[in-house]
Write a protein that holds these residues in place. Structure first.
Motif, PDB file in Angstrom:
ATOM      1  N   ILE A  57       0.838  -1.201   0.000  1.00  0.00           N
ATOM      2  CA  ILE A  57       0.000   0.000   0.000  1.00  0.00           C
ATOM      3  C   ILE A  57       0.872   1.250   0.000  1.00  0.00           C
ATOM      4  N   GLU A  58       1.924   1.224   0.778  1.00  0.00           N
ATOM      5  CA  GLU A  58       2.836   2.372   0.837  1.00  0.00           C
ATOM      6  C   GLU A  58       3.419   2.685  -0.537  1.00  0.00           C
ATOM      7  N   ASN A  59       3.848   1.648  -1.258  1.00  0.00           N
ATOM      8  CA  ASN A  59       4.426   1.850  -2.590  1.00  0.00           C
ATOM      9  C   ASN A  59       3.379   2.306  -3.598  1.00  0.00           C
ATOM     10  N   ALA A  60       2.159   1.807  -3.454  1.00  0.00           N
ATOM     11  CA  ALA A  60       1.083   2.227  -4.359  1.00  0.00           C
ATOM     12  C   ALA A  60       0.778   3.710  -4.186  1.00  0.00           C
ATOM     13  N   ILE A  61       0.763   4.173  -2.952  1.00  0.00           N
ATOM     14  CA  ILE A  61       0.509   5.591  -2.687  1.00  0.00           C
ATOM     15  C   ILE A  61       1.638   6.453  -3.245  1.00  0.00           C
ATOM     16  N   LYS A  62       2.880   5.973  -3.164  1.00  0.00           N
ATOM     17  CA  LYS A  62       4.014   6.712  -3.731  1.00  0.00           C
ATOM     18  C   LYS A  62       3.847   6.913  -5.231  1.00  0.00           C
ATOM     19  N   ILE A  63       3.349   5.879  -5.902  1.00  0.00           N
ATOM     20  CA  ILE A  63       3.130   5.989  -7.349  1.00  0.00           C
ATOM     21  C   ILE A  63       2.069   7.045  -7.635  1.00  0.00           C
ATOM     22  N   ILE A  64       0.989   7.022  -6.892  1.00  0.00           N
ATOM     23  CA  ILE A  64      -0.065   8.028  -7.079  1.00  0.00           C
ATOM     24  C   ILE A  64       0.505   9.428  -6.878  1.00  0.00           C
ATOM     25  N   ASN A  65       1.299   9.595  -5.835  1.00  0.00           N
ATOM     26  CA  ASN A  65       1.828  10.928  -5.516  1.00  0.00           C
ATOM     27  C   ASN A  65       2.885  11.392  -6.513  1.00  0.00           C
ATOM     28  N   ASN A  66       3.394  10.473  -7.318  1.00  0.00           N
ATOM     29  CA  ASN A  66       4.300  10.857  -8.403  1.00  0.00           C
ATOM     30  C   ASN A  66       3.546  11.341  -9.631  1.00  0.00           C
ATOM     31  N   HIS A  67       2.222  11.197  -9.601  1.00  0.00           N
ATOM     32  CA  HIS A  67       1.405  11.577 -10.760  1.00  0.00           C
ATOM     33  C   HIS A  67       0.267  12.513 -10.344  1.00  0.00           C
ATOM     34  N   LEU A  68       0.496  13.330  -9.356  1.00  0.00           N
ATOM     35  CA  LEU A  68      -0.573  14.194  -8.840  1.00  0.00           C
ATOM     36  C   LEU A  68      -1.139  15.099  -9.926  1.00  0.00           C
ATOM     37  N   THR A  69      -0.259  15.687 -10.736  1.00  0.00           N
ATOM     38  CA  THR A  69      -0.731  16.635 -11.757  1.00  0.00           C
ATOM     39  C   THR A  69      -1.583  15.946 -12.818  1.00  0.00           C
ATOM     40  N   ASN A  70      -1.320  14.676 -13.078  1.00  0.00           N
ATOM     41  CA  ASN A  70      -2.111  13.957 -14.081  1.00  0.00           C
ATOM     42  C   ASN A  70      -3.558  13.777 -13.657  1.00  0.00           C
ATOM     43  N   PHE A  71      -3.813  13.834 -12.356  1.00  0.00           N
ATOM     44  CA  PHE A  71      -5.172  13.648 -11.849  1.00  0.00           C
ATOM     45  C   PHE A  71      -5.759  14.932 -11.249  1.00  0.00           C
ATOM     46  N   GLY A  72      -5.013  16.011 -11.377  1.00  0.00           N
ATOM     47  CA  GLY A  72      -5.499  17.290 -10.875  1.00  0.00           C
ATOM     48  C   GLY A  72      -5.513  17.397  -9.370  1.00  0.00           C
ATOM     49  N   PHE A  73      -4.716  16.554  -8.698  1.00  0.00           N
ATOM     50  CA  PHE A  73      -4.650  16.617  -7.233  1.00  0.00           C
ATOM     51  C   PHE A  73      -3.734  17.778  -6.817  1.00  0.00           C
ATOM     52  N   GLU A  74      -4.158  18.525  -5.823  1.00  0.00           N
ATOM     53  CA  GLU A  74      -3.366  19.656  -5.341  1.00  0.00           C
ATOM     54  C   GLU A  74      -2.483  19.285  -4.157  1.00  0.00           C
ATOM     55  N   LYS A  75      -2.736  18.142  -3.567  1.00  0.00           N
ATOM     56  CA  LYS A  75      -1.914  17.696  -2.442  1.00  0.00           C
ATOM     57  C   LYS A  75      -1.771  16.178  -2.501  1.00  0.00           C
ATOM     58  N   ASN A  76      -0.865  15.652  -1.717  1.00  0.00           N
ATOM     59  CA  ASN A  76      -0.610  14.207  -1.714  1.00  0.00           C
ATOM     60  C   ASN A  76      -1.872  13.415  -1.386  1.00  0.00           C
ATOM     61  N   TYR A  77      -1.966  12.252  -2.024  1.00  0.00           N
ATOM     62  CA  TYR A  77      -3.107  11.360  -1.788  1.00  0.00           C
ATOM     63  C   TYR A  77      -2.999  10.767  -0.394  1.00  0.00           C
ATOM     64  N   GLU A  78      -4.095  10.795   0.340  1.00  0.00           N
ATOM     65  CA  GLU A  78      -4.137  10.222   1.680  1.00  0.00           C
ATOM     66  C   GLU A  78      -5.199   9.117   1.721  1.00  0.00           C
ATOM     67  N   LEU A  79      -4.765   7.965   2.153  1.00  0.00           N
ATOM     68  CA  LEU A  79      -5.692   6.843   2.254  1.00  0.00           C
ATOM     69  C   LEU A  79      -6.561   6.949   3.499  1.00  0.00           C
ATOM     70  N   ILE A  80      -5.948   7.428   4.568  1.00  0.00           N
ATOM     71  CA  ILE A  80      -6.664   7.586   5.831  1.00  0.00           C
ATOM     72  C   ILE A  80      -6.788   9.063   6.124  1.00  0.00           C
ATOM     73  N   GLU A  81      -8.010   9.572   6.099  1.00  0.00           N
ATOM     74  CA  GLU A  81      -8.238  10.998   6.325  1.00  0.00           C
ATOM     75  C   GLU A  81      -7.883  11.351   7.752  1.00  0.00           C
ATOM     76  N   SER A  82      -7.181  12.461   7.916  1.00  0.00           N
ATOM     77  CA  SER A  82      -6.790  12.915   9.258  1.00  0.00           C
ATOM     78  C   SER A  82      -7.928  13.692   9.904  1.00  0.00           C
TER      79      SER A  82
END
Length: 263
Positions: free
Chosen positions: A238-263
């Motif tokens: 899961i940790e590695n999968a999230i790293k991949i997502i965060n390497n492609h934030l601009t491709n999905f229009g995300f403005e901040k890192n993807y978080e699996l567990i909301e704080s």
């Protein structure tokens, strides 16, 4: 267990809680102690906290889950309005809104009259249970870095959180979780072998979909979210999968890192 956010006291209960507290203490004075009050007289007064509005508000607080074991109560029992500080020992908290939790009988009954005023015990409104508890091979246990190991241990024992029925539920969740991990590993292997950006983005989209499915299981509304969150945080996949997502934030229009567990 997960941390809970207390909702506002229902208006109809707020307007009568002080009156019924006063009536209860009249009986205590009359009979000499809480335990000495005859059951018939006691029930007439004490049961006035058991309002439909109170239950509904507590059910909204946990999404119908037990505050301790996180089982959907309708699946295992009927809802109990649990007094964190036992009313038999601390009657002044009998009608105190901040003393109410929603619980199943499997947790509430063994907890009984355990005095949480003098014995450390996790209060999910005040504590973050995820700091106190962890899970080893489906078994809930005291976190090695718990802020208060005695508090952790008391909660596990007195709410019978090591009961077999919970292990069975964790097992079903673990199977679903392993399937998500296997799916992610396969997609990530494909992703690593590709060169063209378009093809890689297609795989990243699949990774994101799988993580979003897991995100639902981690949500506070889901049954046994505390267990899911723990095994999720422990997973390198899961940790590695999230790293991949965060390497492609601009491709999905995300403005901040993807978080699996909301704080």
């Amino acid at each position: 267990m997960i941390k809970l956010k207390r909702r506002c006291i229902p208006d109809d209960f707020a307007s009568i809680q002080q009156y019924w507290t006063s009536e209860l203490f009249k009986l205590i004075v009359q009979f000499g102690s809480y335990s000495a009050i005859p059951k018939k007289e006691k029930d007439v007064v004490v049961n006035n906290y058991n309002l439909t509005s109170v239950k509904k508000q507590l059910q909204k607080t946990t999404n119908g889950k037990c505050s301790y074991c996180e089982s959907y109560i309708d699946h295992v029992d009927y809802p109990h309005i649990e007094h964190f500080f036992p009313k038999s020992i601390h009657p002044k908290f009998t009608f105190k809104w901040s003393n109410f939790l929603l619980s199943c009988g499997r947790c509430n009954i063994p907890k009984g009259e355990f005095d949480t005023k003098i014995n450390p015990f996790i209060n999910p409104y005040e504590d973050n249970p995820e700091e106190y508890l962890c899970y080893k091979e489906l078994r809930i246990t005291t976190n090695p870095i718990s802020p208060d190991p005695i508090k952790s241990n008391n909660t596990i024992i007195k709410c019978d959180l090591k009961r077999t029925s919970l292990y069975r539920q964790y097992s079903s969740i673990r199977i679903e979780f392993n399937e998500i991990e296997d799916e992610l590993e396969e997609i990530m292997n494909e992703y690593s072998s590709l060169i063209q950006l378009r093809a890689k983005i297609l795989r990243v989209t699949k990774i994101l979909n799988s993580l979003d499915n897991l995100k639902t299981l981690c949500d506070w509304k889901s049954q046994h979210a505390g267990y899911v969150r723990y095994i999720t945080k422990e997973s390198l996949v899961i940790e590695n999968a999230i790293k991949i997502i965060n390497n492609h934030l601009t491709n999905f229009g995300f403005e901040k890192n993807y978080e699996l567990i909301e704080s």
